[in-house]
Write a protein that holds these residues in place. Sequence first.
Motif, PDB file in Angstrom:
ATOM      1  N   ALA A 128       0.824  -1.216   0.000  1.00 57.07           N
ATOM      2  CA  ALA A 128       0.000   0.000   0.000  1.00 57.07           C
ATOM      3  C   ALA A 128       0.852   1.259   0.000  1.00 57.07           C
ATOM      4  CB  ALA A 128      -0.933  -0.005   1.215  1.00 57.07           C
ATOM      5  N   CYS A 129       2.011   1.197   0.657  1.00 58.86           N
ATOM      6  CA  CYS A 129       2.852   2.401   0.726  1.00 58.86           C
ATOM      7  C   CYS A 129       3.453   2.752  -0.629  1.00 58.86           C
ATOM      8  CB  CYS A 129       3.947   2.241   1.780  1.00 58.86           C
ATOM      9  SG  CYS A 129       5.366   1.232   1.280  1.00 58.86           S
ATOM     10  N   LEU A 130       3.386   1.818  -1.577  1.00 64.37           N
ATOM     11  CA  LEU A 130       3.892   2.082  -2.926  1.00 64.37           C
ATOM     12  C   LEU A 130       2.792   2.508  -3.881  1.00 64.37           C
ATOM     13  CD1 LEU A 130       6.353  -0.945  -3.356  1.00 64.37           C
ATOM     14  CD2 LEU A 130       6.880   1.376  -2.587  1.00 64.37           C
ATOM     15  N   ALA A 131       1.560   2.603  -3.387  1.00 66.61           N
ATOM     16  CA  ALA A 131       0.433   2.924  -4.271  1.00 66.61           C
ATOM     17  C   ALA A 131       0.550   4.334  -4.830  1.00 66.61           C
ATOM     18  CB  ALA A 131      -0.879   2.754  -3.508  1.00 66.61           C
ATOM     19  N   ALA A 132       0.973   5.290  -4.007  1.00 65.43           N
ATOM     20  CA  ALA A 132       1.122   6.665  -4.486  1.00 65.43           C
ATOM     21  C   ALA A 132       2.377   6.769  -5.348  1.00 65.43           C
ATOM     22  CB  ALA A 132       1.215   7.621  -3.301  1.00 65.43           C
ATOM     23  N   PRO A 133       2.360   7.605  -6.380  1.00 62.13           N
ATOM     24  CA  PRO A 133       3.535   7.740  -7.249  1.00 62.13           C
ATOM     25  C   PRO A 133       4.752   8.225  -6.467  1.00 62.13           C
ATOM     26  CG  PRO A 133       1.611   8.814  -8.208  1.00 62.13           C
ATOM     27  CD  PRO A 133       1.237   8.453  -6.813  1.00 62.13           C
ATOM     28  N   LEU A 134       5.923   7.822  -6.914  1.00 59.59           N
ATOM     29  CA  LEU A 134       7.177   8.281  -6.328  1.00 59.59           C
ATOM     30  C   LEU A 134       7.780   9.300  -7.284  1.00 59.59           C
ATOM     31  CD1 LEU A 134       7.207   4.816  -5.838  1.00 59.59           C
ATOM     32  CD2 LEU A 134       8.786   5.718  -4.132  1.00 59.59           C
ATOM     33  N   LYS A 135       7.960  10.518  -6.790  1.00 59.58           N
ATOM     34  CA  LYS A 135       8.465  11.579  -7.649  1.00 59.58           C
ATOM     35  C   LYS A 135       9.982  11.568  -7.618  1.00 59.58           C
ATOM     36  CE  LYS A 135       7.811  16.462  -8.755  1.00 59.58           C
ATOM     37  NZ  LYS A 135       7.491  16.110 -10.159  1.00 59.58           N
ATOM     38  N   VAL A 136      10.584  11.363  -8.780  1.00 57.67           N
ATOM     39  CA  VAL A 136      12.038  11.393  -8.932  1.00 57.67           C
ATOM     40  C   VAL A 136      12.349  12.397 -10.025  1.00 57.67           C
ATOM     41  CG1 VAL A 136      14.103  10.075  -9.489  1.00 57.67           C
ATOM     42  CG2 VAL A 136      12.228   8.987  -8.231  1.00 57.67           C
ATOM     43  N   GLY A 137      12.870  13.563  -9.616  1.00 57.64           N
ATOM     44  CA  GLY A 137      13.110  14.611 -10.596  1.00 57.64           C
ATOM     45  C   GLY A 137      11.809  15.047 -11.226  1.00 57.64           C
ATOM     46  N   GLU A 138      11.755  14.999 -12.547  1.00 57.52           N
ATOM     47  CA  GLU A 138      10.546  15.402 -13.261  1.00 57.52           C
ATOM     48  C   GLU A 138       9.597  14.240 -13.511  1.00 57.52           C
ATOM     49  OE1 GLU A 138      12.645  14.996 -17.676  1.00 57.52           O
ATOM     50  OE2 GLU A 138      12.130  16.970 -16.878  1.00 57.52           O
ATOM     51  N   HIS A 139       9.986  13.062 -13.003  1.00 58.75           N
ATOM     52  CA  HIS A 139       9.203  11.857 -13.275  1.00 58.75           C
ATOM     53  C   HIS A 139       8.341  11.479 -12.070  1.00 58.75           C
ATOM     54  CE1 HIS A 139      11.785  11.306 -16.773  1.00 58.75           C
ATOM     55  NE2 HIS A 139      12.845  11.402 -15.976  1.00 58.75           N
ATOM     56  N   GLU A 140       7.117  11.062 -12.326  1.00 53.04           N
ATOM     57  CA  GLU A 140       6.264  10.451 -11.309  1.00 53.04           C
ATOM     58  C   GLU A 140       6.162   8.971 -11.647  1.00 53.04           C
ATOM     59  OE1 GLU A 140       2.519  12.276 -10.703  1.00 53.04           O
ATOM     60  OE2 GLU A 140       3.369  14.067  -9.746  1.00 53.04           O
ATOM     61  N   LEU A 141       6.805   8.160 -10.824  1.00 55.84           N
ATOM     62  CA  LEU A 141       6.973   6.745 -11.141  1.00 55.84           C
ATOM     63  C   LEU A 141       6.115   5.882 -10.227  1.00 55.84           C
ATOM     64  CD1 LEU A 141      10.859   6.849 -11.459  1.00 55.84           C
ATOM     65  CD2 LEU A 141       9.176   7.099 -13.282  1.00 55.84           C
ATOM     66  N   ARG A 142       5.658   4.771 -10.779  1.00 51.90           N
ATOM     67  CA  ARG A 142       4.860   3.822 -10.001  1.00 51.90           C
ATOM     68  C   ARG A 142       5.523   2.451 -10.063  1.00 51.90           C
ATOM     69  NH1 ARG A 142      -0.327   5.448  -8.650  1.00 51.90           N
ATOM     70  NH2 ARG A 142      -1.010   7.413  -9.600  1.00 51.90           N
ATOM     71  N   VAL A 143       5.719   1.871  -8.901  1.00 49.51           N
ATOM     72  CA  VAL A 143       6.201   0.496  -8.811  1.00 49.51           C
ATOM     73  C   VAL A 143       5.297  -0.252  -7.846  1.00 49.51           C
ATOM     74  CG1 VAL A 143       8.620   0.979  -9.331  1.00 49.51           C
ATOM     75  CG2 VAL A 143       7.819   1.114  -6.963  1.00 49.51           C
ATOM     76  N   GLY A 144       5.239  -1.530  -8.003  1.00 44.68           N
ATOM     77  CA  GLY A 144       4.488  -2.375  -7.078  1.00 44.68           C
ATOM     78  C   GLY A 144       5.432  -3.388  -6.463  1.00 44.68           C
ATOM     79  N   ALA A 145       4.884  -4.310  -5.700  1.00 47.48           N
ATOM     80  CA  ALA A 145       5.731  -5.300  -5.034  1.00 47.48           C
ATOM     81  C   ALA A 145       5.000  -6.630  -4.920  1.00 47.48           C
ATOM     82  CB  ALA A 145       6.134  -4.808  -3.650  1.00 47.48           C
ATOM     83  N   SER A 146       5.722  -7.700  -5.199  1.00 49.04           N
ATOM     84  CA  SER A 146       5.253  -9.061  -4.928  1.00 49.04           C
ATOM     85  C   SER A 146       5.972  -9.550  -3.689  1.00 49.04           C
ATOM     86  CB  SER A 146       5.546  -9.976  -6.115  1.00 49.04           C
ATOM     87  OG  SER A 146       4.886  -9.519  -7.281  1.00 49.04           O
ATOM     88  N   VAL A 147       5.245 -10.232  -2.809  1.00 52.31           N
ATOM     89  CA  VAL A 147       5.804 -10.602  -1.506  1.00 52.31           C
ATOM     90  C   VAL A 147       5.644 -12.100  -1.275  1.00 52.31           C
ATOM     91  CG1 VAL A 147       5.749 -10.182   0.978  1.00 52.31           C
ATOM     92  CG2 VAL A 147       5.163  -8.327  -0.614  1.00 52.31           C
ATOM     93  N   GLY A 148       6.748 -12.729  -0.871  1.00 52.38           N
ATOM     94  CA  GLY A 148       6.723 -14.120  -0.441  1.00 52.38           C
ATOM     95  C   GLY A 148       7.028 -14.207   1.037  1.00 52.38           C
ATOM     96  N   ILE A 149       6.394 -15.146   1.734  1.00 50.58           N
ATOM     97  CA  ILE A 149       6.528 -15.236   3.190  1.00 50.58           C
ATOM     98  C   ILE A 149       6.939 -16.648   3.592  1.00 50.58           C
ATOM     99  CG2 ILE A 149       5.360 -14.923   5.411  1.00 50.58           C
ATOM    100  CD1 ILE A 149       3.320 -13.148   3.941  1.00 50.58           C
ATOM    101  N   ALA A 150       7.972 -16.733   4.420  1.00 49.67           N
ATOM    102  CA  ALA A 150       8.375 -18.001   5.041  1.00 49.67           C
ATOM    103  C   ALA A 150       8.187 -17.873   6.543  1.00 49.67           C
ATOM    104  CB  ALA A 150       9.821 -18.331   4.709  1.00 49.67           C
TER     105      ALA A 150
END
Length: 686
Positions: A358-380
């Motif tokens: 959820a913390c990655l849902a909002a865009p990440l602003k890097v310079g002039e770019h608004e970037l979106r990344v997501g995450a896949s999570v595995g749990i042991a």
Amino acid sequence: MSELHLTEPAPLDLAASSAAVCDAVLKLRGAPLHAALGRIAAALLASPEGSFDAGADPVSAPEEGTLEQDVVAGAEHFGRYRVAGRSYGADDRRQLDSLAGLTATLLQVHALAQRTTHAYAQVEAQLAHQSQILDQIHESVLTTDLMGYITSWNRGAEQLFGYSALEAVGRHILFLYADEDPHHPPEDIPDAFAAQGGRMMEVRRQKKSGEVFWASLSLSPLRDLEDHPIGLIAYLTDITERKQAEERLHHLAYYQELTGLPNRTLFGRLVEQALTVTQRNDAIACVLYIDLNRFKLINGTLGRRVGDELLRRVAERFRGVLRDEDVVAHLSGDEFAVGLFDIRQHFEATTVARKLQACLAAPLKVGEHELRVGASVGIAVYPQDGQDAETLLRMADIAMQRAKEKADNPDRSVAFYRMDMNEGMQQRMQIESGLRHALGHGELVLHYQPKFEIGSSRLVGAEALVRWRHPQRGMVPPGDFIPLAESTGLIVQLGEWVLERACAQAAVWQGAGLPPFRLAVNVSAREFTASLPGRVADTLARYRLDPSWLELEITESTLMHDIDDVIAIMDRINALGVALSLDDFGTGYSSLSYLKRFPINTLKIDRSFTNGLPADTSDCAIASTIISMGRRLGHRVIAEGVETLEQLAFLSEAGCDEVQGYLYAKPLPAYEFETGLRENWLLTTG
């Protein structure tokens, strides 16, 4: 030889001669002294000739017509008196012998004084020489007594610390300690340490300017002439640059330079340490393996500089949503890991995974770019999936790959390594997602279960219980979603909704002219904070609801921490005119010594004790004790879960005040409750 020829010597008696010798020895040196001593001898014996020969050897017999006497003190020979020019008798010899004895004593004392003066001069010169050496060496050197008070301070210490010797000598060594050291008291410098020898260490010290620095400290015992310890000698050298270099090397070895997070090596060590504690506590731990989605595309398209900054922003967001006790690491590239060690159930890891996504849902602003990344999570999960950090990390990696491959939306994909855990997780995630939707879309409703007074059967209150009316599943049992709400933090939002709706309904009944009765609302431990009294006051004011309509039920677990703070919150609630009830009493661990301090109105006997009445002797004993204790403390006692006449009879005989349960009524929707209130139940304000 020094001689004095007296044609008419001035006579002196022995006393005058002795005084003259003393004066000469004190004032004269060398030839003048020898000449004066010869004149004094001639005058004493009225001789034409008199001399004192400082270099003469002892002789056995004088020459004819002379009188001689060696000047000797012990083994020391200082010279010889010689007089001549007349005949000498035994009386003359005695006088010259007395004069020689006095002269020997005076010369011996004078020689000793000269040697002592010379020795002192040599010591002073040596000390001055050593002081110059100490002031010229690079190290700072100081000494303390056995209590730790500074007794000397060289120029190196002045340059290192910025204090002059005048400022430092006489003060206790602790004034040089950095902030983390003052808890060591002066007795940490014991006599035994000084007696046993030196010690080397690395310490943090503070300069006059306030700057804290690292120093290499060598301590050696300071001893007196009898070899007894009288203090310590401290040698200090500034090693701040070396320590900073070591810290940089350590950081490079154990932290990712890009994000500042622990690397794979340090993560493994931290997990191993935490697993030791987890095993000792027979608890559960989880390792999460996180892979960023679309990072490689961004890095390849916009370049490494943008990719690096993006990773730094992701690391900051991860740190922001995790607890202080959680361990987060940057393994490599776009892969991260999290260690969770203070959890009760393995499914709590899915809540953390959702927070990270959820913390990655909002865009990440890097310079002039608004970037979106997501995450896949595995749990042991420890210990089921592995007994060590490396195994758990490997299993979590496998789970992450499985989550990414099988998910329709990789940015929301979470998977456990074990398949049976995944099944439970999917159900749990569906309930969690549905509950979040229910809070904002009118799927939650309140039912009201009446409370009756034993004996009169009059209604004295009701408990507001939340129900979830799911559009597909129908009524979802509270046991399916209340524990989930507690573990995810949704219980706070749920509690706020219940308080709001209960007060709104009570305001309707108040407006309809019904006599007030206590409407009980459950408050979770997470809600029971310093902000609760203000929220309750605002809600009462918003609905213009008399506080006599409201009762808050809290559980024993709420009372287990910060007793004084809890009591202060309870006092503020009581000041509003709102009643307090202690729910599920007997199932927690509240201290009886604190119970008398809690400003509560009612104790509620948990249904786990009511169920066994009257057949179970243990339940009977516990219920009777709670009732007796509550009445003695001036509290009303209510039993929940009453379903049979036998249970009611036992509780009535034991002195219980109120009951709640299916024997009287089940939880009802508001309109059914109001119908029963108007048509079937007598209402009393108790």
